[in-house]
Design a protein around this motif. Structure first.
Motif, PDB file in Angstrom:
ATOM      1  N   ASP A   1     -12.359   3.241  -5.359  1.00  0.00           N
ATOM      2  CA  ASP A   1     -13.237   2.202  -5.436  1.00  0.00           C
ATOM      3  C   ASP A   1     -13.060   1.095  -6.704  1.00  0.00           C
ATOM      4  N   LYS A   2     -11.789   1.546  -8.041  1.00  0.00           N
ATOM      5  CA  LYS A   2     -11.390   1.384  -8.928  1.00  0.00           C
ATOM      6  C   LYS A   2     -10.529   0.394  -8.643  1.00  0.00           C
ATOM      7  N   SER A   3     -10.333  -0.569  -9.789  1.00  0.00           N
ATOM      8  CA  SER A   3      -9.034  -1.380 -10.151  1.00  0.00           C
ATOM      9  C   SER A   3      -8.575  -1.624 -11.784  1.00  0.00           C
ATOM     10  N   SER A   4      -7.013  -0.992 -11.703  1.00  0.00           N
ATOM     11  CA  SER A   4      -6.675  -1.324 -13.003  1.00  0.00           C
ATOM     12  C   SER A   4      -5.880  -1.778 -13.430  1.00  0.00           C
ATOM     13  N   LEU A   5      -5.287  -2.175 -13.819  1.00  0.00           N
ATOM     14  CA  LEU A   5      -4.236  -3.172 -14.410  1.00  0.00           C
ATOM     15  C   LEU A   5      -2.615  -1.753 -15.299  1.00  0.00           C
ATOM     16  N   LEU A   6      -1.569  -2.229 -14.540  1.00  0.00           N
ATOM     17  CA  LEU A   6      -0.929  -1.605 -14.934  1.00  0.00           C
ATOM     18  C   LEU A   6      -0.248  -2.300 -16.411  1.00  0.00           C
ATOM     19  N   GLU A   7       0.182  -0.997 -17.106  1.00  0.00           N
ATOM     20  CA  GLU A   7       0.833  -1.361 -18.407  1.00  0.00           C
ATOM     21  C   GLU A   7       1.783  -2.396 -18.999  1.00  0.00           C
ATOM     22  N   GLU A   8       2.784  -2.907 -18.062  1.00  0.00           N
ATOM     23  CA  GLU A   8       4.020  -3.953 -18.252  1.00  0.00           C
ATOM     24  C   GLU A   8       2.947  -4.859 -18.261  1.00  0.00           C
ATOM     25  N   GLU A   9       3.522  -6.045 -19.586  1.00  0.00           N
ATOM     26  CA  GLU A   9       3.495  -7.134 -19.204  1.00  0.00           C
ATOM     27  C   GLU A   9       4.775  -8.401 -19.084  1.00  0.00           C
ATOM     28  N   TYR A  10       4.567  -8.870 -17.474  1.00  0.00           N
ATOM     29  CA  TYR A  10       5.071  -9.933 -17.650  1.00  0.00           C
ATOM     30  C   TYR A  10       4.578 -11.183 -17.709  1.00  0.00           C
ATOM     31  N   PRO A  11       5.481 -12.419 -18.576  1.00  0.00           N
ATOM     32  CA  PRO A  11       4.075 -13.794 -19.161  1.00  0.00           C
ATOM     33  C   PRO A  11       4.483 -14.485 -18.199  1.00  0.00           C
ATOM     34  N   ASP A  12       5.893 -14.820 -17.934  1.00  0.00           N
ATOM     35  CA  ASP A  12       6.343 -15.779 -17.297  1.00  0.00           C
ATOM     36  C   ASP A  12       4.924 -16.614 -15.904  1.00  0.00           C
TER      37      ASP A  12
ATOM     38  N   ARG B   1       0.101  -8.972 -15.397  1.00  0.00           N
ATOM     39  CA  ARG B   1       0.345  -7.467 -15.454  1.00  0.00           C
ATOM     40  C   ARG B   1      -0.106  -7.549 -13.622  1.00  0.00           C
ATOM     41  N   VAL B   2       0.518  -6.173 -13.711  1.00  0.00           N
ATOM     42  CA  VAL B   2       0.048  -6.208 -11.912  1.00  0.00           C
ATOM     43  C   VAL B   2      -1.053  -5.309 -11.602  1.00  0.00           C
ATOM     44  N   LEU B   3      -1.599  -5.603 -10.610  1.00  0.00           N
ATOM     45  CA  LEU B   3      -3.666  -4.916  -9.808  1.00  0.00           C
ATOM     46  C   LEU B   3      -3.073  -3.943  -9.643  1.00  0.00           C
ATOM     47  N   LYS B   4      -3.864  -2.949  -9.754  1.00  0.00           N
ATOM     48  CA  LYS B   4      -4.047  -1.202  -8.716  1.00  0.00           C
ATOM     49  C   LYS B   4      -4.926  -1.461  -7.921  1.00  0.00           C
ATOM     50  N   ILE B   5      -5.567  -1.054  -6.705  1.00  0.00           N
ATOM     51  CA  ILE B   5      -6.485  -0.924  -6.131  1.00  0.00           C
ATOM     52  C   ILE B   5      -6.441   0.535  -5.754  1.00  0.00           C
ATOM     53  N   ASP B   6      -7.271   1.768  -5.928  1.00  0.00           N
ATOM     54  CA  ASP B   6      -7.501   2.792  -5.116  1.00  0.00           C
ATOM     55  C   ASP B   6      -8.822   2.911  -4.941  1.00  0.00           C
ATOM     56  N   ALA B   7      -8.195   3.125  -3.163  1.00  0.00           N
ATOM     57  CA  ALA B   7      -9.182   2.655  -2.076  1.00  0.00           C
ATOM     58  C   ALA B   7     -10.275   4.026  -2.182  1.00  0.00           C
ATOM     59  N   GLU B   8     -10.128   4.873  -2.755  1.00  0.00           N
ATOM     60  CA  GLU B   8     -10.378   6.232  -2.924  1.00  0.00           C
ATOM     61  C   GLU B   8     -12.104   6.359  -3.655  1.00  0.00           C
TER      62      GLU B   8
ATOM     63  N   VAL C   1       0.854  -1.226  -0.103  1.00  0.00           N
ATOM     64  CA  VAL C   1       0.163   0.141  -0.130  1.00  0.00           C
ATOM     65  C   VAL C   1       1.193   1.208   0.315  1.00  0.00           C
ATOM     66  N   VAL C   2       0.503   2.043  -1.338  1.00  0.00           N
ATOM     67  CA  VAL C   2       1.066   3.967  -0.938  1.00  0.00           C
ATOM     68  C   VAL C   2      -0.264   4.430  -0.744  1.00  0.00           C
ATOM     69  N   GLY C   3      -0.231   5.362   0.186  1.00  0.00           N
ATOM     70  CA  GLY C   3      -1.464   5.870   0.362  1.00  0.00           C
ATOM     71  C   GLY C   3      -2.472   5.733   0.551  1.00  0.00           C
ATOM     72  N   LYS C   4      -3.152   5.698  -0.329  1.00  0.00           N
ATOM     73  CA  LYS C   4      -4.553   4.937  -0.735  1.00  0.00           C
ATOM     74  C   LYS C   4      -5.365   4.351  -1.644  1.00  0.00           C
ATOM     75  N   ARG C   5      -3.826   3.754  -2.474  1.00  0.00           N
ATOM     76  CA  ARG C   5      -3.468   2.544  -3.460  1.00  0.00           C
ATOM     77  C   ARG C   5      -2.782   1.624  -2.921  1.00  0.00           C
ATOM     78  N   MET C   6      -3.523   0.160  -3.273  1.00  0.00           N
ATOM     79  CA  MET C   6      -3.004  -1.360  -3.096  1.00  0.00           C
ATOM     80  C   MET C   6      -2.115  -1.387  -4.711  1.00  0.00           C
ATOM     81  N   TYR C   7      -0.851  -1.946  -4.822  1.00  0.00           N
ATOM     82  CA  TYR C   7      -0.631  -2.691  -6.019  1.00  0.00           C
ATOM     83  C   TYR C   7      -0.063  -3.611  -5.870  1.00  0.00           C
ATOM     84  N   CYS C   8      -0.756  -4.756  -6.240  1.00  0.00           N
ATOM     85  CA  CYS C   8      -0.235  -6.154  -5.863  1.00  0.00           C
ATOM     86  C   CYS C   8       0.402  -7.202  -7.083  1.00  0.00           C
TER      87      CYS C   8
END
Length: 106
Positions: free
Chosen positions: A54-65, A45-52, A31-38
């Motif tokens: 209540d939305k989630s999104s995926l970061l752009e960069e891809e790691y296929p393994d 892809r990395v999952l971002k959850i914004d607590a303010e 957690v950094v501020g009101k955002r959680m990164y998984c």
């Protein structure tokens, strides 16, 4: 689906966004501020959850393994994810919402 637990009421609900995949997609969050990164474990892809919002999104960069990172530690404005079977530490920059790999010997 993304699970939400209200820390005050302990009410459990799901966020609106849904991401296809199997069990164990993410293991470990920071957690950094009101955002959680998984950390992506069994997904690319990395999952971002914004607590303010209540939305989630995926970061752009891809790691296929598979089975990449397991566990995260926040530090200042970044989250660092420990490698499980990947050969690099994953750094997630919360200021830019970008991720990158830190080279090293593990």
């Amino acid at each position: 689906k993304v699970l939400k637990i209200d820390g005050k009421t302990e009410k459990i609900s799901l966020l609106a966004e849904s991401y296809p995949g199997k069990n164990g997609m993410y293991i470990g969050c920071g957690v950094v501020g009101k955002r959680m990164y998984c950390a992506p474990y069994n997904t690319p892809r990395v999952l971002k959850i914004d607590a303010e919002t209540d939305k989630s999104s995926l970061l752009e960069e891809e790691y296929p393994d598979m089975w990449k990172w397991l566990g995260c530690a926040p530090a200042l404005s970044a989250v660092y994810c420990a490698p499980f079977s990947h050969n690099s530490v994953l750094k997630i920059d919360a200021k830019t919402d970008k991720s990158s790999l830190l080279a090293g010997v593990y």
